[in-house]
Design a protein around this motif. Structure first.
Motif, mmCIF file in Angstrom:
data_model
loop_
_atom_site.group_PDB
_atom_site.id
_atom_site.type_symbol
_atom_site.label_atom_id
_atom_site.label_comp_id
_atom_site.label_asym_id
_atom_site.label_seq_id
_atom_site.Cartn_x
_atom_site.Cartn_y
_atom_site.Cartn_z
ATOM 1 N N SER A 1 0.837 -1.201 0.000
ATOM 2 C CA SER A 1 0.000 0.000 0.000
ATOM 3 C C SER A 1 0.873 1.252 0.000
ATOM 4 O O SER A 1 1.971 1.262 0.583
ATOM 5 N N VAL A 2 0.384 2.280 -0.663
ATOM 6 C CA VAL A 2 1.108 3.554 -0.757
ATOM 7 C C VAL A 2 1.601 4.049 0.618
ATOM 8 O O VAL A 2 2.752 4.471 0.741
ATOM 9 N N PRO A 3 0.774 3.995 1.689
ATOM 10 C CA PRO A 3 1.260 4.511 2.972
ATOM 11 C C PRO A 3 2.474 3.770 3.535
ATOM 12 O O PRO A 3 3.182 4.291 4.389
ATOM 13 N N GLU A 4 2.724 2.543 3.074
ATOM 14 C CA GLU A 4 3.862 1.783 3.607
ATOM 15 C C GLU A 4 5.210 2.300 3.123
ATOM 16 O O GLU A 4 6.231 2.045 3.767
ATOM 17 N N GLY A 5 5.228 2.950 1.968
ATOM 18 C CA GLY A 5 6.492 3.516 1.480
ATOM 19 C C GLY A 5 7.120 2.720 0.353
ATOM 20 O O GLY A 5 6.961 1.505 0.264
#
Lengths: 219, 219
Positions: free
Chosen positions: A140-144
Motif C-alpha cells: 500500500s502507498v502509505p507503507e512507502g
C-alpha cells in the motif's frame, strides 16, 4: 461462516506437500492464489471489490487466515462468496498442510478461484509454499516505496505486485517508479498493477489478469 | 555506519538471556526500548522527530533491525544520533542474544536511551523478549482500527501504543476510540498516544512520557 483452528503441519517436506496440493488443484481446475501483504495493506478490500466485479464470471471462494478474529471472513461473506476463517494458533504464516485443511473446510463445491488471504506479514509467508498456483502481493502507498529493499524475499517470490491505496498518493511521499524499479531488480518478471479500491482505478487491468490466469490454469 | 550480520541465537532460554541483559542495562542506567510495528507504520519517522526534539536532553542511540538494506540506519545517522544496522539473516524478529550483539556494535559510549527498531512485523517480534525495559508499538491510521482483534499478542505485550499518521485520518475510515477500546480490552494498562510526525501533533505527550521513563529507569 466456519472458523477452523489450525496448527503448524509436522511434515518431512512442506515443499513436497505443496507440490502435491498444487497438482490436485490443477486436476480440479481450481486456481489457488496466495495473497500476501503487511497488516492493513488492503487485502480484504481488494477482494471485496474483485468478487463484486467477477462473481458472475467465475466461482470464487476465500480462505481468511489470521491469528485471531473473524472480521475478514464476515466481510467476504457479505459479498456472497463462500468464506472460511482459519486461525493459525499464533503462527505468522500458512504452510501447505494448513492450506489443505482450510480448503477441506470449504467443502465439496467446485470453485474456479480460491484465494488464500494469508496472515498480514511481509516476511514469513514468503518462506512457505502453500501449494498456490500464483502468488500475489500487495504493497500500500502509505507503507512507502522502500519496502522492496527491506523485505526482498516477498517481492522475489510473488508473480504479481499490486500497489494499493493510490487514491491517497497525494498525502504520502511514495514514488511508484522507484518502487517498481526496486521490485523488478529483485524479480524482473513480476507483473505490476496499481489500484485504488475506493475509486476503482486499475481494477480492470488486475481483473483481466485474473480472468486470464483462471482460464490458463484450466488448460 | 556499521552493518552487522546476525544469526538467531541458539540458547537454552531466551527469557533468561533477556532478563540478564535487562539487569545489565538497568545497572548501566540505559533504557532499552523495543519499538515494534508493521512495515511502513512510521517507526523511523517517529524516531527522527523524537531524536531531533530530545537530543540535547539525553544521549540516544538506535539499533535498526531489518532483513536487508541500510536505509533506516542511514536516516537515523542524519539526525546526529549513533546508529547501527542489524541484518537478521531472513529472521522475522530479534531475540535477546541478537539484541546483545547489536548493543555491542554500538560500542562503549554510554547512552541514556537505546531504541531497538525491530523488524517490521506485527506478529513474531511480540513473541520474543529482547531484554528491553519497555515495549512500544506503533499502529498507523492507514492500517485500520481492527488490528487489535487480529494481532492481539502485540497489543498485550506493549507498554505503549502510539497511533501514527493522524494527519491522514480524514482520508481513512479509522475510529481511534474503537481502536483504543479494543487495545485496552487486551491490555487495560496500555498507555496510548496519537501523533503525526508531519505536523508534530501529540509529540509533546509522547516525549514527556519518554523523558520520565528514562529518568525512572535510572532510579
Amino acid at each position: 461462516m466456519r472458523i477452523i483452528e489450525l496448527k503448524e503441519t509436522v511434515t518431512a517436506s512442506n515443499d513436497r506437500d505443496a507440490e502435491t496440493l498444487r497438482g490436485e488443484l490443477k486436476q480440479k481446475g481450481t486456481l489457488l492464489i496466495n495473497l500476501m501483504a503487511s497488516p492493513g495493506a488492503g487485502k480484504t478490500t481488494l477482494l471485496e471489490r474483485t468478487i463484486h466485479d467477477l462473481r458472475d464470471r467465475m466461482r470464487i471462494a476465500v480462505m481468511e487466515a489470521d491469528v485471531d478474529s473473524d472480521v475478514d471472513a464476515v466481510r467476504i461473506e457479505r459479498t456472497g462468496a463462500k468464506a472460511v476463517q482459519a486461525h493459525t494458533d499464533g503462527m505468522c504464516h500458512m504452510d501447505a498442510g494448513m492450506t489443505r485443511r482450510a480448503l477441506d473446510a470449504l467443502g465439496e463445491d467446485p470453485f474456479d478461484l480460491v484465494v488464500l488471504e494469508n496472515v498480514g506479514n511481509l516476511i514469513c509467508p514468503a518462506e512457505f509454499d502453500t501449494g498456490a498456483g500464483r502468488c500475489v502481493m500487495l504493497l500500500s502507498v502509505p507503507e512507502g516505496d522502500d519496502k522492496p529493499l527491506k523485505y526482498p524475499l516477498m517481492f522475489t517470490k510473488s508473480d504479481v505486485l499490486i500497489i494499493t491505496k493510490t487514491d491517497v498518493a497525494p498525502y504520502f511521499d511514495f514514488d511508484p517508479d522507484a518502487c517498481i524499479r526496486r521490485a523488478r531488480k529483485l524479480n524482473p518478471d513480476i507483473t505490476v498493477f496499481t489500484v485504488s479500491a475506493k475509486t476503482g482505478d486499475g481494477f480492470e487491468e488486475w481483473e483481466d489478469w485474473l480472468i486470464k490466469a483462471v482460464a490458463d490454469w484450466k488448460n
